[in-house]
Design a protein around this motif. Structure first.
Motif, short mmCIF file in Angstrom:
data_model
loop_
_atom_site.label_atom_id
_atom_site.label_comp_id
_atom_site.label_asym_id
_atom_site.label_seq_id
_atom_site.Cartn_x
_atom_site.Cartn_y
_atom_site.Cartn_z
N ASP A 1 0.81 -1.22 0.00
CA ASP A 1 0.00 0.00 0.00
C ASP A 1 0.85 1.27 0.00
O ASP A 1 0.32 2.38 0.09
CB ASP A 1 -0.97 0.01 1.17
CG ASP A 1 -0.25 -0.01 2.52
OD1 ASP A 1 0.99 0.10 2.57
OD2 ASP A 1 -0.96 -0.15 3.55
N GLY A 2 2.16 1.12 -0.07
CA GLY A 2 3.03 2.29 -0.14
C GLY A 2 3.46 2.84 1.20
O GLY A 2 4.07 3.92 1.26
N THR A 3 3.16 2.12 2.28
CA THR A 3 3.52 2.62 3.62
C THR A 3 4.69 1.86 4.24
O THR A 3 5.20 2.26 5.28
CB THR A 3 2.31 2.53 4.57
OG1 THR A 3 1.93 1.15 4.73
CG2 THR A 3 1.14 3.34 4.04
N ALA A 4 5.13 0.76 3.63
CA ALA A 4 6.23 -0.02 4.20
C ALA A 4 7.51 0.81 4.22
O ALA A 4 7.80 1.55 3.28
CB ALA A 4 6.44 -1.30 3.39
N SER A 5 8.26 0.68 5.29
CA SER A 5 9.48 1.48 5.46
C SER A 5 10.60 1.02 4.54
O SER A 5 10.81 -0.19 4.37
CB SER A 5 9.95 1.40 6.91
OG SER A 5 11.24 1.97 7.03
N ASP B 1 3.32 0.07 -5.30
CA ASP B 1 3.56 0.61 -3.95
C ASP B 1 4.41 1.87 -3.99
O ASP B 1 4.58 2.54 -2.97
CB ASP B 1 4.21 -0.44 -3.06
CG ASP B 1 5.58 -0.89 -3.55
OD1 ASP B 1 5.98 -0.48 -4.67
OD2 ASP B 1 6.26 -1.65 -2.84
N THR C 1 11.96 11.39 -5.49
CA THR C 1 11.25 10.95 -4.30
C THR C 1 12.26 10.34 -3.33
O THR C 1 13.32 9.86 -3.74
CB THR C 1 10.16 9.92 -4.62
OG1 THR C 1 9.49 9.54 -3.41
CG2 THR C 1 10.73 8.67 -5.25
N TYR D 1 11.29 7.86 -1.47
CA TYR D 1 10.83 6.48 -1.28
C TYR D 1 11.55 5.59 -2.28
O TYR D 1 11.00 5.15 -3.29
CB TYR D 1 9.32 6.41 -1.47
CG TYR D 1 8.69 5.17 -0.85
CD1 TYR D 1 8.94 4.82 0.48
CD2 TYR D 1 7.82 4.37 -1.59
CE1 TYR D 1 8.35 3.70 1.05
CE2 TYR D 1 7.22 3.26 -1.02
CZ TYR D 1 7.50 2.93 0.29
OH TYR D 1 6.91 1.80 0.87
N ARG E 1 0.60 3.99 -5.14
CA ARG E 1 -0.16 4.11 -3.89
C ARG E 1 0.57 4.96 -2.85
O ARG E 1 -0.04 5.37 -1.86
CB ARG E 1 -0.42 2.71 -3.31
CG ARG E 1 -1.29 1.81 -4.17
CD ARG E 1 -1.63 0.52 -3.43
NE ARG E 1 -2.47 -0.36 -4.23
CZ ARG E 1 -2.01 -1.42 -4.90
NH1 ARG E 1 -0.73 -1.71 -4.87
NH2 ARG E 1 -2.83 -2.18 -5.59
N HIS E 2 1.84 5.21 -3.05
CA HIS E 2 2.61 5.97 -2.07
C HIS E 2 2.50 7.47 -2.30
O HIS E 2 2.38 8.24 -1.33
CB HIS E 2 4.09 5.57 -2.13
CG HIS E 2 4.97 6.38 -1.24
ND1 HIS E 2 5.08 6.15 0.11
CD2 HIS E 2 5.77 7.46 -1.51
CE1 HIS E 2 5.92 7.02 0.64
NE2 HIS E 2 6.35 7.83 -0.33
N ASP E 3 2.52 7.90 -3.54
CA ASP E 3 2.59 9.33 -3.85
C ASP E 3 1.20 9.96 -3.82
O ASP E 3 0.31 9.57 -4.59
CB ASP E 3 3.25 9.54 -5.22
CG ASP E 3 3.77 10.95 -5.38
OD1 ASP E 3 2.96 11.89 -5.37
OD2 ASP E 3 5.00 11.11 -5.52
N SER E 4 1.02 10.94 -2.96
CA SER E 4 -0.29 11.59 -2.79
C SER E 4 -0.70 12.40 -4.02
O SER E 4 -1.86 12.77 -4.16
CB SER E 4 -0.27 12.50 -1.56
OG SER E 4 0.70 13.54 -1.72
#
Length: 485
Positions: free
Chosen positions: A68-72, A106, A116, A118, A156-159
């Motif tokens: 979902d793009g939230t994993a560290s 992700d 980015t 990420y 899914r990570h980038d707003s």
């Protein structure tokens, strides 16, 4: 004296005609293309036959398939990443092109992008100094493998996803990859989840591709259909339709949800030449999971997939997911190597080679029936201009046992044959149909059929319908070389 002068003139005339005739006959007899035809990128793409997909990234370390793009980024830390091992596996499998997932949905980037945080630059791997894309492209260059990139449009990570700012962000990342890593042979635009993007976004990105890498093949989906060199086949099971035409109406790609059948089969009267690329993973999932080590596809399954993709006028895109160490699993490698051995062993000997071949409607000149078994792609058999059907008989000289057949059309001349069947005979009098090769439709780059072994001294190819005169460069019969799974 006049008679002698006339004789001399006649002799000179005959010599000139004989000298010029090969050129004039060739020009007069060459069939003209019919319908949409492939561009140079598509012709090379077809000759790859099998391409490797390599899914590796944050999902590998989170042990999931759809992050979902939230994993560290702290999770990303392969302990023995070796892209040369990847290319070694592919070379042993006879695969000469690989598509690496630079960014999946992700949003995590496998290269130290400037656009980015990420990405691998904020991971512990190589203290943030690593670049998987570079190691991949360098390994491909060393191994003589064509490097290609999957850059997931969905993020899914980038707003900013779905906005004009995201379109610029993606364009900048695409430019990074196409400028800094050497030749990129294909760009893979996944349509999954990318519903908030528009054709305008892809028009901008396609301009970037054509400007920076004009020879790059574009895998296109619903919003990038205008730029597609190859299309999604409508499933992720590795199976093309029967028939499977290279031609399709672009609107069927655009409106994919309503046209899965057209994606799978193509459209015989389609207005564009956009053949199917058939994606499937060697494992149940796209990313590596240790729990799936016992579920790697068997050689028999891979053999079926080969016939249902490459053998149906398509290109097979087979996924090899590296594990958390950064290596392709040995069992995946062994299965792929065994598949390659089976392909080589089966198709090394065309049992129709040397056959005496007769046809009803030969074109003459250089387009002789023997061209179908001479193992040269530059030569082919054609009927005369007025015949779109034909019966071609192969006298094998002795009884031979076979269970595979292959046909190949001259794709540069477009889809021509639309109906064909194959029969066999032990005595040249009684003909028995091969059920699996009866009332077939498409041929294209390559069509393969396997069946229970038959023994025959003669084989007959019947072209029963077509759009234009026949143009076939290969007809082959073979015996499968079975291996242990």
């Amino acid at each position: 004296m006049n008679i002698q002068k006339n004789v001399k003139k006649y002799i000179i005339f005959v010599v000139i005609i004989r000298f010029l005739s090969p050129l004039s006959v060739k020009a007069q007899l060459a069939p003209t293309p019919v319908g949409p035809v492939p561009n140079a990128r598509q012709i090379e793409w077809y000759h790859r036959e099998m391409i490797a997909f390599i899914h590796f990234g944050m999902n590998t370390f989170a042990d999931i398939n759809e992050g979902d793009g939230t994993a560290s980024p702290e999770l990303f830390n392969p302990t023995a990443l070796d892209c040369n091992q990847w290319t070694s596996v592919l070379k042993s499998a006879g695969i000469t092109t690989a598509i690496f997932v630079a960014k999946h949905a992700d949003g995590f980037c496998n290269w130290p992008t400037a656009h980015t945080n990420y990405s691998v630059k904020n991971s512990p791997w190589k203290n943030g100094k690593g670049d998987v894309v570079k190691e991949f492209t360098d390994a491909c260059k060393t191994a003589g493998i064509k490097a290609a990139i999957y850059l997931g449009p969905y993020d899914r990570h980038d707003s900013r996803y779905g906005t004009s700012d995201y379109s610029t962000y993606y364009a900048n990342q695409l430019s990074e990859l196409l400028r800094n890593y050497g030749p990129i042979w294909e760009i893979w635009w996944d349509g999954a989840g990318a519903d908030q993007l528009t054709t305008a976004d892809y028009t901008r990105w396609a301009d970037t591709v054509r400007k920076l890498q004009p020879q790059c093949v574009v895998f296109g989906t619903k919003h990038s259909y205008l730029f597609a060199d190859c299309r999604w086949v409508g499933n992720e099971s590795g199976i093309s339709g029967d028939p499977c035409w290279s031609t399709i109406n672009p609107s069927s790609i655009r409106d994919e949800a309503e046209h899965i059948k057209q994606l799978n089969h193509g459209e015989v009267d389609g207005t564009a030449y956009i053949p199917a690329e058939v994606d499937v993973s060697i494992r149940p999932s796209w990313f590596y999971h240790q729990a799936e080590d016992a579920h790697v596809k068997t050689v028999a399954t891979l053999w079926d997939l080969y016939f249902n993709s490459v053998g149906r006028n398509s290109v097979l895109l087979l996924n090899f997911p590296p594990n958390k160490q950064g290596l392709i699993s040995s069992i995946d490698a062994q299965r792929a190597d065994s598949l390659h051995a089976l392909i080589k062993g089966t198709f090394k000997n065309n049992l129709a080679s040397g056959a005496i071949i007769k046809s009803l409607h030969p074109r003459g000149g250089e387009y002789k029936p023997a061209n179908m078994v001479d193992q040269l792609e530059s030569t082919y058999y054609a009927t005369d201009e007025n015949h779109t059907t034909d019966t071609i008989t192969f006298n094998l000289g002795s009884k031979k046992t076979f269970d595979v057949l292959m046909l190949q059309e001259v794709i540069e001349l477009g889809h021509r044959t639309t109906g064909w069947s194959v029969d066999y005979s032990e005595n040249g009098k009684t003909w028995i149909p091969i059920n699996e090769a009866t009332e077939k439709q498409s041929i294209g780059y390559k069509w393969l059929v396997k069946f229970k072994p038959v023994t025959a001294s003669q084989v007959r190819l019947r072209i029963t319908s077509g759009k234009a005169c026949v143009a076939i460069h290969t007809f082959g019969i073979y015996k499968q070389q079975f291996l242990k799974p």
